[in-house]
Scaffold this motif. Structure first.
Motif, PDB file in Angstrom:
ATOM      1  N   PRO A 459      13.522   1.619   1.185  1.00 45.60           N
ATOM      2  CA  PRO A 459      12.329   1.141   0.467  1.00 45.60           C
ATOM      3  C   PRO A 459      12.181  -0.377   0.496  1.00 45.60           C
ATOM      4  CG  PRO A 459      13.431   2.857  -0.805  1.00 45.60           C
ATOM      5  CD  PRO A 459      14.356   2.483   0.307  1.00 45.60           C
ATOM      6  N   ASP A 460      13.319  -1.094   0.430  1.00 42.35           N
ATOM      7  CA  ASP A 460      13.263  -2.560   0.508  1.00 42.35           C
ATOM      8  C   ASP A 460      12.719  -3.002   1.855  1.00 42.35           C
ATOM      9  OD1 ASP A 460      14.440  -2.925  -2.046  1.00 42.35           O
ATOM     10  OD2 ASP A 460      16.430  -2.668  -1.182  1.00 42.35           O
ATOM     11  N   CYS A 461      13.182  -2.364   2.922  1.00 38.20           N
ATOM     12  CA  CYS A 461      12.726  -2.722   4.266  1.00 38.20           C
ATOM     13  C   CYS A 461      11.224  -2.476   4.417  1.00 38.20           C
ATOM     14  CB  CYS A 461      13.504  -1.923   5.316  1.00 38.20           C
ATOM     15  SG  CYS A 461      15.229  -2.431   5.494  1.00 38.20           S
ATOM     16  N   ILE A 462      10.750  -1.362   3.869  1.00 35.87           N
ATOM     17  CA  ILE A 462       9.320  -1.046   3.957  1.00 35.87           C
ATOM     18  C   ILE A 462       8.500  -2.090   3.206  1.00 35.87           C
ATOM     19  CG2 ILE A 462       7.540   0.617   3.287  1.00 35.87           C
ATOM     20  CD1 ILE A 462       9.683   2.824   3.685  1.00 35.87           C
ATOM     21  N   LEU A 463       8.912  -2.380   1.959  1.00 37.71           N
ATOM     22  CA  LEU A 463       8.150  -3.337   1.150  1.00 37.71           C
ATOM     23  C   LEU A 463       8.190  -4.737   1.745  1.00 37.71           C
ATOM     24  CD1 LEU A 463       6.488  -3.997  -1.360  1.00 37.71           C
ATOM     25  CD2 LEU A 463       8.626  -4.296  -2.629  1.00 37.71           C
ATOM     26  N   ASN A 464       9.359  -5.157   2.242  1.00 35.86           N
ATOM     27  CA  ASN A 464       9.455  -6.497   2.827  1.00 35.86           C
ATOM     28  C   ASN A 464       8.591  -6.623   4.081  1.00 35.86           C
ATOM     29  OD1 ASN A 464      11.154  -7.603   0.888  1.00 35.86           O
ATOM     30  ND2 ASN A 464      13.009  -6.867   1.915  1.00 35.86           N
ATOM     31  N   SER A 465       8.452  -5.547   4.841  1.00 34.46           N
ATOM     32  CA  SER A 465       7.542  -5.563   5.995  1.00 34.46           C
ATOM     33  C   SER A 465       6.104  -5.734   5.529  1.00 34.46           C
ATOM     34  CB  SER A 465       7.686  -4.270   6.805  1.00 34.46           C
ATOM     35  OG  SER A 465       8.920  -4.233   7.479  1.00 34.46           O
TER      36      SER A 465
END
Length: 476
Positions: A459-465
């Protein structure tokens, strides 16, 4: 209208492509995504056996209840995956029961019943640790290790039996080396803002965290049912497939696998990507590949490359085991984690069949052992040379010991994932500051996304993208 290049086709790169298409329709002319592997997904890969059983090579669930968690649910809904979700609510056995290994025995982690009762391996009731945390003054330290933080605020036992194994389970790392500021930023900020982690979390109401996402029916459902985590009906590989298909169907994008970038050249406001002897010119590059893979592409900027290389990663072996009978029984839960000081050769074990029996196939028990991490080389030497049989035997012996059985697995799979989890050690935030400074100073058309920098969870990777795409679109 700009042309954008994306390096890496894992969850970060594909999410980046998706958000560029959906948020930047009027500004993005074309997208080129390159991945060196034979298939997209990065560390998210799912083996699906003919009988329906699944084995996740990397992440197996996505957490809910946080800003990044709710954002991931919105993405799943937009990808028409809502009906494919298998949730774990707060009433699910795996949400209620998690274990730690202490003194060679499995013990349940403290819960509400431990507030006033003392449960081994702890010498005090949970309320006393909470009281210590609330009454401990906040520190002026800019950063400290995760272990030091928990020991200071809650005492040695919490640091030993919760903090230490938690870091091994989440990052396969050493709590005495990892940065609290970078690894668990919400915990770090809670102390800085409220003087206490407990007070900080109590002030962050669930409704406030979820508020900006509650226009999504899937988020509403997850919020009201208090989902703890979720996966998809044939594994998280479905999320990767849905992202890749959606981006391709929208057109004006090339998603290319088996294409390894060998150089990035920044000149005259453009970026030249050299991959497999082809030159691709774009206006901007988003790099989602690990920092250690990006560094050699930026040799013209030695300080930048040096700081990228300074972010370490660890190797993890995963051993998947299936047993014909139910061997977990009364120990049903998510799984267990082993502190670094325990006599165990595994970091922990996930009870996959308890979490998602829908993915069991013909077997009654599915387990995944996690081995190595920060301790891989000192235990086994070069990851390239460790034998599959050695890892299998370690895992089978661990299962036999924990569940007192002599059963042999009916199916197994062994994987060694090289440099798969970045380690946010003390000073990680300073490396990121220097990296940003070098990108700005050299006027590079480059955005960094992915697990190496600001959160390794899916989820962090998705949001940071998403946030990185929004920032880029604002600059146009």
């Amino acid at each position: 209208m700009t042309v954008v290049g994306i390096l890496g086709g894992g969850i970060s790169g594909l999410s980046c492509a998706y958000y560029l298409k959906t948020l930047g329709q009027s500004k993005i002319k074309y997208i080129v995504l390159l991945d060196k592997s034979k298939k997209f997904g990065g560390w998210i890969q799912t083996t699906r056996f003919p009988d329906g059983a699944t084995f996740e090579h990397g992440p197996r669930t996505l957490r809910s209840g946080t800003k990044s968690g709710y954002n991931a649910l919105v993405l799943a809904d937009e990808l028409a995956l809502s009906s494919r979700i298998l949730p774990v609510t707060r009433e699910h056995p795996t949400a209620k029961k998690n274990f730690i290994l202490a003194n060679n025995q499995l013990h349940t982690l403290p819960d509400a019943s431990s507030l006033i009762r003392t449960k081994p391996p702890f010498s005090k009731s949970l309320i006393r640790y909470i009281f210590k945390e609330i009454t401990t003054k906040k520190s002026d330290l800019v950063d400290e290790t995760v272990y030091s933080f928990f020991e200071r605020r809650m005492g040695e036992e919490i640091a030993k039996y919760i903090c230490d194994p938690m870091c091994r389970g989440i990052t396969a790392g050493n709590a005495r080396e990892l940065s609290i500021r970078s690894t668990f930023p919400s915990i770090y900020e809670a102390e800085k803002k409220h003087g206490s982690v407990v007070k900080g979390f109590l002030s962050e109401k669930r409704s406030k965290i979820a508020s900006e996402f509650l226009n999504c029916d899937l988020v509403k459902k997850a919020y009201h049912e208090m989902w703890r985590m979720w996966t998809l009906k044939t594994g998280l590989g479905e999320l990767i497939d849905a992202l890749a298909c959606t981006v391709e169907e929208q057109g004006q994008a090339d998603l290319i696998f088996n294409a390894e970038c060998s150089s990035l050249n920044f000149k005259d406001g453009k970026v030249e990507i050299i991959a497999d002897n082809e030159n691709i010119k774009v206006d901007h590059v988003f790099s989602s590949i690990p920092s250690y893979e990006l560094a050699p592409l930026l040799n013209a900027y030695p300080t930048l490359a040096e700081n990228l290389m300074a972010i370490p990663s660890v190797d993890v072996a995963l051993v998947y085991l299936e047993y014909e009978n139910d061997i977990v029984k009364e120990n049903a839960g998510f799984g267990y984690l082993a502190p670094s000081f325990e006599d165990s050769k595994v970091l922990g074990m996930v009870f996959d069949s308890c979490c998602f029996p829908e993915l069991n196939g013909k077997s009654a028990t599915r387990l995944t052992c996690m081995i190595g991490g920060r301790w891989f080389k000192e235990m086994f030497g070069d990851p390239e040379n460790v034998s599959e049989n050695t890892l299998l035997q370690i895992s089978m012996e661990e299962v036999a010991k924990r569940f007192n059985i002599t059963d042999k697995p009916m199916r197994y799979k062994v994987l060694v994932q090289r440099k798969c989890i970045p380690q946010y050690v003390i000073g990680h935030h300073l490396k990121l500051e220097k990296i940003d400074e070098e990108i700005t100073k050299n006027n590079l058309n480059l955005s960094l996304i992915g697990a190496s920098y600001k959160g390794a969870g899916v989820p962090d990777c998705i949001l940071n993208s998403k946030l990185s795409v929004e920032n880029y679109l604002k600059s146009l």
